[in-house]
Structure formats: structure tokens, C-alpha cells
Design a protein around this motif. Structure first.
Motif, PDB file in Angstrom:
ATOM      1  N   GLY A  49       0.817  -1.204   0.000  1.00 41.51           N
ATOM      2  CA  GLY A  49       0.000   0.000   0.000  1.00 41.51           C
ATOM      3  C   GLY A  49       0.852   1.255   0.000  1.00 41.51           C
ATOM      4  N   GLY A  50       0.191   2.392  -0.148  1.00 40.02           N
ATOM      5  CA  GLY A  50       0.918   3.651  -0.146  1.00 40.02           C
ATOM      6  C   GLY A  50       0.087   4.775  -0.708  1.00 40.02           C
ATOM      7  N   LEU A  51       0.769   5.880  -0.986  1.00 38.08           N
ATOM      8  CA  LEU A  51       0.134   7.072  -1.538  1.00 38.08           C
ATOM      9  C   LEU A  51       0.465   7.152  -3.026  1.00 38.08           C
ATOM     10  CD1 LEU A  51      -1.305   9.825  -1.253  1.00 38.08           C
ATOM     11  CD2 LEU A  51       0.927  10.796  -0.645  1.00 38.08           C
ATOM     12  N   VAL A  52      -0.554   7.342  -3.839  1.00 37.70           N
ATOM     13  CA  VAL A  52      -0.356   7.393  -5.285  1.00 37.70           C
ATOM     14  C   VAL A  52      -1.309   8.428  -5.870  1.00 37.70           C
ATOM     15  CG1 VAL A  52      -2.010   5.537  -5.747  1.00 37.70           C
ATOM     16  CG2 VAL A  52      -0.170   5.983  -7.382  1.00 37.70           C
ATOM     17  N   GLN A  53      -0.919   9.030  -6.961  1.00 39.10           N
ATOM     18  CA  GLN A  53      -1.793   9.984  -7.633  1.00 39.10           C
ATOM     19  C   GLN A  53      -2.846   9.249  -8.458  1.00 39.10           C
ATOM     20  OE1 GLN A  53       0.835  12.586  -9.889  1.00 39.10           O
ATOM     21  NE2 GLN A  53       0.803  14.097  -8.237  1.00 39.10           N
ATOM     22  N   ALA A  54      -3.954   9.912  -8.671  1.00 33.59           N
ATOM     23  CA  ALA A  54      -5.000   9.348  -9.514  1.00 33.59           C
ATOM     24  C   ALA A  54      -4.423   8.983 -10.871  1.00 33.59           C
ATOM     25  CB  ALA A  54      -6.139  10.341  -9.665  1.00 33.59           C
ATOM     26  N   GLY A  55      -4.823   7.803 -11.362  1.00 38.53           N
ATOM     27  CA  GLY A  55      -4.296   7.292 -12.613  1.00 38.53           C
ATOM     28  C   GLY A  55      -3.101   6.378 -12.453  1.00 38.53           C
ATOM     29  N   GLY A  56      -2.544   6.365 -11.257  1.00 36.11           N
ATOM     30  CA  GLY A  56      -1.377   5.538 -10.988  1.00 36.11           C
ATOM     31  C   GLY A  56      -1.729   4.097 -10.676  1.00 36.11           C
ATOM     32  N   SER A  57      -0.706   3.334 -10.303  1.00 36.44           N
ATOM     33  CA  SER A  57      -0.857   1.911 -10.041  1.00 36.44           C
ATOM     34  C   SER A  57      -0.178   1.507  -8.741  1.00 36.44           C
ATOM     35  CB  SER A  57      -0.233   1.092 -11.183  1.00 36.44           C
ATOM     36  OG  SER A  57      -0.871   1.340 -12.412  1.00 36.44           O
ATOM     37  N   LEU A  58      -0.691   0.467  -8.141  1.00 39.32           N
ATOM     38  CA  LEU A  58      -0.078  -0.179  -6.988  1.00 39.32           C
ATOM     39  C   LEU A  58      -0.299  -1.673  -7.110  1.00 39.32           C
ATOM     40  CD1 LEU A  58      -1.133   2.041  -3.928  1.00 39.32           C
ATOM     41  CD2 LEU A  58       1.191   1.756  -4.822  1.00 39.32           C
ATOM     42  N   ARG A  59       0.603  -2.436  -6.527  1.00 41.43           N
ATOM     43  CA  ARG A  59       0.434  -3.878  -6.459  1.00 41.43           C
ATOM     44  C   ARG A  59       0.475  -4.312  -5.006  1.00 41.43           C
ATOM     45  NH1 ARG A  59       4.488  -8.803  -8.080  1.00 41.43           N
ATOM     46  NH2 ARG A  59       2.938 -10.287  -8.882  1.00 41.43           N
ATOM     47  N   LEU A  60      -0.628  -4.835  -4.527  1.00 41.62           N
ATOM     48  CA  LEU A  60      -0.698  -5.333  -3.167  1.00 41.62           C
ATOM     49  C   LEU A  60      -0.336  -6.811  -3.138  1.00 41.62           C
ATOM     50  CD1 LEU A  60      -4.029  -3.701  -1.930  1.00 41.62           C
ATOM     51  CD2 LEU A  60      -1.731  -2.731  -1.988  1.00 41.62           C
ATOM     52  N   SER A  61       0.315  -7.198  -2.053  1.00 39.44           N
ATOM     53  CA  SER A  61       0.640  -8.596  -1.837  1.00 39.44           C
ATOM     54  C   SER A  61       0.061  -9.049  -0.501  1.00 39.44           C
ATOM     55  CB  SER A  61       2.157  -8.806  -1.826  1.00 39.44           C
ATOM     56  OG  SER A  61       2.733  -8.465  -3.062  1.00 39.44           O
ATOM     57  N   CYS A  62      -0.286 -10.310  -0.448  1.00 39.22           N
ATOM     58  CA  CYS A  62      -0.786 -10.913   0.787  1.00 39.22           C
ATOM     59  C   CYS A  62      -0.042 -12.221   0.965  1.00 39.22           C
ATOM     60  CB  CYS A  62      -2.280 -11.135   0.702  1.00 39.22           C
ATOM     61  SG  CYS A  62      -2.990 -12.103   2.041  1.00 39.22           S
ATOM     62  N   ALA A  63       0.879 -12.231   1.926  1.00 36.00           N
ATOM     63  CA  ALA A  63       1.680 -13.416   2.183  1.00 36.00           C
ATOM     64  C   ALA A  63       1.033 -14.232   3.294  1.00 36.00           C
ATOM     65  CB  ALA A  63       3.093 -13.017   2.576  1.00 36.00           C
ATOM     66  N   ALA A  64       0.913 -15.516   3.048  1.00 35.10           N
ATOM     67  CA  ALA A  64       0.248 -16.395   4.007  1.00 35.10           C
ATOM     68  C   ALA A  64       1.222 -17.390   4.600  1.00 35.10           C
ATOM     69  CB  ALA A  64      -0.887 -17.138   3.330  1.00 35.10           C
ATOM     70  N   SER A  65       1.054 -17.653   5.869  1.00 31.56           N
ATOM     71  CA  SER A  65       1.797 -18.725   6.519  1.00 31.56           C
ATOM     72  C   SER A  65       0.884 -19.931   6.631  1.00 31.56           C
ATOM     73  CB  SER A  65       2.264 -18.295   7.908  1.00 31.56           C
ATOM     74  OG  SER A  65       1.141 -18.075   8.740  1.00 31.56           O
ATOM     75  N   GLY A  66       1.476 -21.098   6.734  1.00 28.42           N
ATOM     76  CA  GLY A  66       0.644 -22.288   6.856  1.00 28.42           C
ATOM     77  C   GLY A  66       0.661 -23.112   5.583  1.00 28.42           C
TER      78      GLY A  66
END
Length: 125
Positions: A9-26
Motif C-alpha cells: 500500500g501507499g500514496l499514489v496519484q490518480a491514474g497511478g498503479s499499486l500492487r498489493l501482496s498478501c503473504a500467508a503462513s501455513g
């Protein structure tokens, strides 16, 4: 038991992109359908995207179709949410969760069991 940790996550301007990750244990991560939800201040938690345990099927809320893509890498115990053409209304805390059923991709929070702590996404105009 499964522990989930979101990042990206983070701060981005409109029109921009982000890639979220979700790391799982188990060891059982690959047996779960997974979902991404978001919650903006003063609003209810909203389903964003879901994916089946094998990645064969996905589901999206209408407001993100064509802009967001959910994917997973079971070898890395990780699910991703690629977010493009971000809008200010996408601002929220994004959380991943494991589904309680592998028969369908649920869209309601109570259909999910384990949750991560969430990551903040802020889109400026």
C-alpha cells in the motif's frame, strides 16, 4: 491456522498503479479461495476481488472491473492485487482473507475466516 500479512500500500496519484501482496503462513494456503476487501472511513467493508484456490476463476466488484487484477502464486503462498488507473474513491484500507468455502467465491465478509491486518491505499486527486 493461517496468518496473512499484506504489503504494497501507499500514496499514489490518480491514474497511478499499486500492487498489493498478501503473504500467508501455513501449509494449507493453496486449498483456500482468497479475497480482497477494502474499507474506507465511515463505510462498511466492501468486497473487491476474489480468486479460487487454483486460480481458475476470479470475481470483481463492478467498480474495479477492467482496472484491478487478482492473482495468486501457491508456490509462494501469496495472493496479489494489481490496481491500475487508481481513483480517489479507491482510497481505503485493503485486507486479504481466506474463504470459508471452496465451492464459490463469496462476496460477504462473514464468508471469510482468517484476515490480515490490512494495508492503507491513498489515492490523491
Amino acid at each position: 491456522q493461517v496468518q496473512l500479512v499484506e504489503s504494497g500500500g501507499g500514496l499514489v496519484q490518480a491514474g497511478g498503479s499499486l500492487r498489493l501482496s498478501c503473504a500467508a503462513s501455513g501449509r494449507t494456503f493453496s486449498s483456500y479461495n482468497m479475497g480482497w476487501f477494502r474499507q474506507a472511513p465511515g463505510k462498511e467493508r466492501e468486497f473487491v476481488a476474489g480468486i479460487t484456490w487454483n486460480g481458475a476463476a476470479t470475481k470483481y466488484v463492478d467498480s474495479v472491473k477492467g482496472r484491478f487484477t487478482i492473482s495468486r502464486d501457491n508456490a509462494k503462498n501469496t495472493v496479489y492485487l494489481q490496481m491500475n488507473i487508481l481513483k480517489p474513491e479507491d482510497t481505503a484500507v485493503y485486507s486479504c482473507a481466506t474463504s470459508g468455502s471452496n465451492w464459490y467465491i463469496g462476496v460477504r465478509p462473514h464468508e471469510y475466516g482468517y484476515w490480515g491486518q490490512g494495508t492503507q491505499v491513498t489515492v490523491s486527486a
